[in-house]
Design a protein around this motif. Structure first.
Motif, PDB file in Angstrom:
ATOM      1  N   THR A  69      -7.973   5.141   1.378  1.00 28.12           N
ATOM      2  CA  THR A  69      -8.519   5.360   2.198  1.00 28.12           C
ATOM      3  C   THR A  69      -8.400   4.929   3.419  1.00 28.12           C
ATOM      4  O   THR A  69      -6.794   4.580   3.567  1.00 28.12           O
ATOM      5  CB  THR A  69      -9.750   3.815   1.836  1.00 28.12           C
ATOM      6  OG1 THR A  69      -8.832   2.685   2.132  1.00 28.12           O
ATOM      7  CG2 THR A  69     -10.270   4.350   0.142  1.00 28.12           C
ATOM      8  N   SER A  70      -9.014   5.312   4.540  1.00 30.89           N
ATOM      9  CA  SER A  70      -8.456   4.926   5.555  1.00 30.89           C
ATOM     10  C   SER A  70      -9.646   3.828   6.952  1.00 30.89           C
ATOM     11  O   SER A  70     -10.591   4.808   6.916  1.00 30.89           O
ATOM     12  CB  SER A  70      -8.059   5.841   6.721  1.00 30.89           C
ATOM     13  OG  SER A  70      -7.473   5.525   7.725  1.00 30.89           O
ATOM     14  N   PRO A  71      -9.949   2.907   7.361  1.00 28.57           N
ATOM     15  CA  PRO A  71      -8.168   1.765   7.224  1.00 28.57           C
ATOM     16  C   PRO A  71      -8.275   1.535   5.483  1.00 28.57           C
ATOM     17  O   PRO A  71      -9.115   2.015   4.604  1.00 28.57           O
ATOM     18  CB  PRO A  71      -8.242   0.763   8.294  1.00 28.57           C
ATOM     19  CG  PRO A  71     -10.344   1.046   8.380  1.00 28.57           C
ATOM     20  CD  PRO A  71     -10.571   1.989   7.611  1.00 28.57           C
ATOM     21  N   LYS A  72      -7.132   0.823   5.622  1.00 30.54           N
ATOM     22  CA  LYS A  72      -6.501  -0.130   4.238  1.00 30.54           C
ATOM     23  C   LYS A  72      -7.763  -0.885   3.754  1.00 30.54           C
ATOM     24  O   LYS A  72      -7.945  -1.642   4.717  1.00 30.54           O
ATOM     25  CB  LYS A  72      -5.270  -1.804   4.745  1.00 30.54           C
ATOM     26  CG  LYS A  72      -3.808  -0.115   5.016  1.00 30.54           C
ATOM     27  CD  LYS A  72      -3.260  -1.320   5.419  1.00 30.54           C
ATOM     28  CE  LYS A  72      -1.970  -0.737   5.821  1.00 30.54           C
ATOM     29  NZ  LYS A  72      -0.855  -1.682   5.399  1.00 30.54           N
ATOM     30  N   GLN A  73      -8.786  -0.964   3.152  1.00 29.45           N
ATOM     31  CA  GLN A  73      -9.001  -1.708   1.983  1.00 29.45           C
ATOM     32  C   GLN A  73      -8.642  -3.417   1.969  1.00 29.45           C
ATOM     33  O   GLN A  73      -9.520  -4.063   1.771  1.00 29.45           O
ATOM     34  CB  GLN A  73      -9.357  -1.035   0.722  1.00 29.45           C
ATOM     35  CG  GLN A  73     -10.759  -0.051   1.011  1.00 29.45           C
ATOM     36  CD  GLN A  73     -11.057   0.323  -0.671  1.00 29.45           C
ATOM     37  OE1 GLN A  73     -10.617   0.983  -2.038  1.00 29.45           O
ATOM     38  NE2 GLN A  73     -12.920   0.615  -0.481  1.00 29.45           N
ATOM     39  N   PHE A  74      -7.364  -3.379   1.307  1.00 32.26           N
ATOM     40  CA  PHE A  74      -7.006  -4.420   1.356  1.00 32.26           C
ATOM     41  C   PHE A  74      -5.304  -4.878   1.924  1.00 32.26           C
ATOM     42  O   PHE A  74      -4.193  -3.601   1.946  1.00 32.26           O
ATOM     43  CB  PHE A  74      -6.174  -4.666  -0.098  1.00 32.26           C
ATOM     44  CG  PHE A  74      -7.657  -4.855  -1.460  1.00 32.26           C
ATOM     45  CD1 PHE A  74      -8.383  -5.593  -1.014  1.00 32.26           C
ATOM     46  CD2 PHE A  74      -8.197  -3.760  -1.332  1.00 32.26           C
ATOM     47  CE1 PHE A  74      -9.072  -5.684  -2.272  1.00 32.26           C
ATOM     48  CE2 PHE A  74      -9.473  -3.578  -2.362  1.00 32.26           C
ATOM     49  CZ  PHE A  74     -10.267  -4.845  -2.805  1.00 32.26           C
ATOM     50  N   VAL A  80      -3.506   7.771   5.202  1.00 29.18           N
ATOM     51  CA  VAL A  80      -4.630   6.940   4.089  1.00 29.18           C
ATOM     52  C   VAL A  80      -3.793   5.711   3.435  1.00 29.18           C
ATOM     53  O   VAL A  80      -3.249   6.733   3.173  1.00 29.18           O
ATOM     54  CB  VAL A  80      -5.211   8.319   3.617  1.00 29.18           C
ATOM     55  CG1 VAL A  80      -6.625   8.629   4.135  1.00 29.18           C
ATOM     56  CG2 VAL A  80      -4.301   9.245   2.893  1.00 29.18           C
ATOM     57  N   TYR A  81      -4.437   5.109   2.774  1.00 26.81           N
ATOM     58  CA  TYR A  81      -3.979   3.844   1.987  1.00 26.81           C
ATOM     59  C   TYR A  81      -4.025   3.723   1.140  1.00 26.81           C
ATOM     60  O   TYR A  81      -5.382   4.069   0.595  1.00 26.81           O
ATOM     61  CB  TYR A  81      -3.969   2.730   2.590  1.00 26.81           C
ATOM     62  CG  TYR A  81      -2.864   2.738   4.329  1.00 26.81           C
ATOM     63  CD1 TYR A  81      -1.986   2.260   4.767  1.00 26.81           C
ATOM     64  CD2 TYR A  81      -3.868   3.400   5.248  1.00 26.81           C
ATOM     65  CE1 TYR A  81      -1.520   2.635   5.873  1.00 26.81           C
ATOM     66  CE2 TYR A  81      -3.678   3.209   6.446  1.00 26.81           C
ATOM     67  CZ  TYR A  81      -2.013   2.844   7.347  1.00 26.81           C
ATOM     68  OH  TYR A  81      -1.214   2.920   8.040  1.00 26.81           O
ATOM     69  N   ALA A  82      -3.781   3.426  -0.548  1.00 22.43           N
ATOM     70  CA  ALA A  82      -3.996   2.911  -1.680  1.00 22.43           C
ATOM     71  C   ALA A  82      -2.878   2.062  -1.825  1.00 22.43           C
ATOM     72  O   ALA A  82      -2.219   2.131  -1.807  1.00 22.43           O
ATOM     73  CB  ALA A  82      -3.395   4.379  -2.750  1.00 22.43           C
ATOM     74  N   PRO A  83      -4.182   0.873  -2.801  1.00 22.34           N
ATOM     75  CA  PRO A  83      -3.348  -0.339  -2.667  1.00 22.34           C
ATOM     76  C   PRO A  83      -2.616  -0.443  -4.207  1.00 22.34           C
ATOM     77  O   PRO A  83      -2.552   0.354  -4.855  1.00 22.34           O
ATOM     78  CB  PRO A  83      -4.650  -1.298  -2.724  1.00 22.34           C
ATOM     79  CG  PRO A  83      -5.733  -0.389  -2.217  1.00 22.34           C
ATOM     80  CD  PRO A  83      -5.970   0.890  -2.766  1.00 22.34           C
ATOM     81  N   ASN A 129       0.582  -1.267  -0.431  1.00 19.62           N
ATOM     82  CA  ASN A 129      -0.129   0.324  -0.121  1.00 19.62           C
ATOM     83  C   ASN A 129       0.317   1.154  -0.023  1.00 19.62           C
ATOM     84  O   ASN A 129       2.043   1.495   0.918  1.00 19.62           O
ATOM     85  CB  ASN A 129      -1.026   0.102   1.049  1.00 19.62           C
ATOM     86  CG  ASN A 129      -1.635  -0.986   0.831  1.00 19.62           C
ATOM     87  OD1 ASN A 129      -3.580  -0.574   0.488  1.00 19.62           O
ATOM     88  ND2 ASN A 129      -2.022  -2.649   1.192  1.00 19.62           N
ATOM     89  N   ARG A 130       0.500   2.351  -0.924  1.00 16.38           N
ATOM     90  CA  ARG A 130       1.179   3.766  -0.629  1.00 16.38           C
ATOM     91  C   ARG A 130      -0.041   4.386   0.623  1.00 16.38           C
ATOM     92  O   ARG A 130      -0.578   3.976   0.754  1.00 16.38           O
ATOM     93  CB  ARG A 130       0.819   4.445  -2.381  1.00 16.38           C
ATOM     94  CG  ARG A 130       1.614   3.773  -3.381  1.00 16.38           C
ATOM     95  CD  ARG A 130       2.004   5.036  -4.293  1.00 16.38           C
ATOM     96  NE  ARG A 130       0.605   5.045  -4.784  1.00 16.38           N
ATOM     97  CZ  ARG A 130       0.471   6.572  -5.362  1.00 16.38           C
ATOM     98  NH1 ARG A 130       1.550   7.138  -5.452  1.00 16.38           N
ATOM     99  NH2 ARG A 130      -0.727   6.516  -5.770  1.00 16.38           N
ATOM    100  N   LYS A 131       1.197   5.056   0.775  1.00 16.68           N
ATOM    101  CA  LYS A 131       0.136   5.698   1.965  1.00 16.68           C
ATOM    102  C   LYS A 131       1.023   6.974   2.331  1.00 16.68           C
ATOM    103  O   LYS A 131       1.774   7.853   1.815  1.00 16.68           O
ATOM    104  CB  LYS A 131       0.620   5.525   3.600  1.00 16.68           C
ATOM    105  CG  LYS A 131       2.528   5.225   4.224  1.00 16.68           C
ATOM    106  CD  LYS A 131       2.508   4.547   5.376  1.00 16.68           C
ATOM    107  CE  LYS A 131       3.856   4.270   5.148  1.00 16.68           C
ATOM    108  NZ  LYS A 131       4.152   3.690   6.450  1.00 16.68           N
ATOM    109  N   LYS A 132       0.137   8.007   2.670  1.00 18.29           N
ATOM    110  CA  LYS A 132       0.211   9.505   2.255  1.00 18.29           C
ATOM    111  C   LYS A 132      -1.092  10.396   4.276  1.00 18.29           C
ATOM    112  O   LYS A 132      -1.465   9.642   3.941  1.00 18.29           O
ATOM    113  CB  LYS A 132       0.094  10.450   1.507  1.00 18.29           C
ATOM    114  CG  LYS A 132      -1.233  10.703   1.398  1.00 18.29           C
ATOM    115  CD  LYS A 132      -1.675  10.780   0.061  1.00 18.29           C
ATOM    116  CE  LYS A 132      -2.913  11.191  -0.840  1.00 18.29           C
ATOM    117  NZ  LYS A 132      -3.545  11.982  -1.884  1.00 18.29           N
TER     118      LYS A 132
END
Length: 273
Positions: A217-222, A195-198, A182-185
């Motif tokens: 999204t937050s929390p992680k979706q995946f 927040v996270y993006a797969p 996951n990328r995060k920012k």
């Protein structure tokens, strides 16, 4: 993740001359730290895989693109306080200017983003025009407000389906993707939560590819190792669509409320209700 695990999760066979991307592989070719000297928002080629380093920053718009909006907000807080029409003009035309300038800076190969910016500009223009009408012809101020509310709400409701249709015109091939990280920012909200993006790995056109999700999204979706179905552009496998954007539903609900309020106002002005 092993080749066997990946093939089991995706249900596809990876050619033997193809290697899977691991987190340790996710660095640019020039060996610089991730996010350094890498075209923003663009994939980096590593061997036969298309991959995006985990910490490549999203493309940022220049400050000048937001100058019209800043000027509009300043006008809203100063001269806009004396008149509702002036306030609508400042905010509406400021939003329109920022939408136009942001659209010019967007990638041409992503027409759905350019469509969003265009609709933002049109919506801002409608509000600004309503403010101008109310100033020039005060007797029409209620009509201008009602019609602008109706049109703006309609655009907010229509925007997500239009964007989805534009994206699916390109992304026509369904495949199974596996999350490899996951990328995060930090979010731009009050608490600046993480927040996270797969980051997805998948097979398209007989090759393994890696691409990042645009929805944070937050929390992680995946979590790493989990899979989902995605749509891939056969002419550009790095271009994917997953179809899960919570902000789209928020826009549609907000737009529906505006549309409903606008329609009721118009009907009352016409004497129907």
């Amino acid at each position: 993740m092993s080749r066997e695990q990946f093939e089991q999760l995706t249900g596809e066979r990876l050619p033997r001359d193809q290697e899977l991307v691991t987190r340790g592989d996710m660095v640019p070719q020039n060996g610089q730290p991730m996010g350094m000297n890498v075209p923003q928002g663009q994939p980096v080629q590593l061997g036969q895989n298309t991959l995006l380093p985990e910490h490549v920053p999203d493309k940022q718009f220049s400050l000048k693109s937001f100058m019209p909006l800043f000027i509009g907000i300043i006008g809203l807080l100063t001269i806009g306080r004396s008149s509702g029409g002036m306030a609508a003009m400042c905010l509406g035309f400021g939003t329109m200017g920022t939408g136009i300038l942001c659209r010019r800076e967007m990638d041409a190969y992503k027409p759905e983003r350019r469509a969003k910016a265009l609709m933002t500009a049109i919506g801002g223009g409608i509000i600004g025009l309503a403010g101008l009408v109310s100033l020039l012809v005060p007797s029409l101020s209620l009509h201008a407000a009602a019609y602008s509310l109706t049109l703006s709400g309609l655009m907010l409701v229509a925007a997500p389906p239009i964007v989805r249709r534009l994206k699916l015109r390109r992304c026509t091939v369904k495949t199974r993707a596996v999350c490899i990280g996951n990328r995060k920012k930090r979010s731009s909200g009050k608490h600046h939560n993480m927040v996270y993006a797969p980051i997805w790995q998948y097979i398209a056109g007989g090759r393994a590819h890696v691409a990042y999700d645009e929805v944070y999204t937050s929390p992680k979706q995946f979590n790493e190792g989990e899979g989902t179905d995605i749509m891939v552009n056969p002419n550009d496998p790095k271009d994917i669509y997953r179809g899960s954007d919570p902000t789209a539903w928020i826009l549609m609900v907000f737009g529906a409320l505006m549309l409903g309020g606008g329609v009721i106002s118009v009907l009352r002005l016409l004497g129907i209700i």
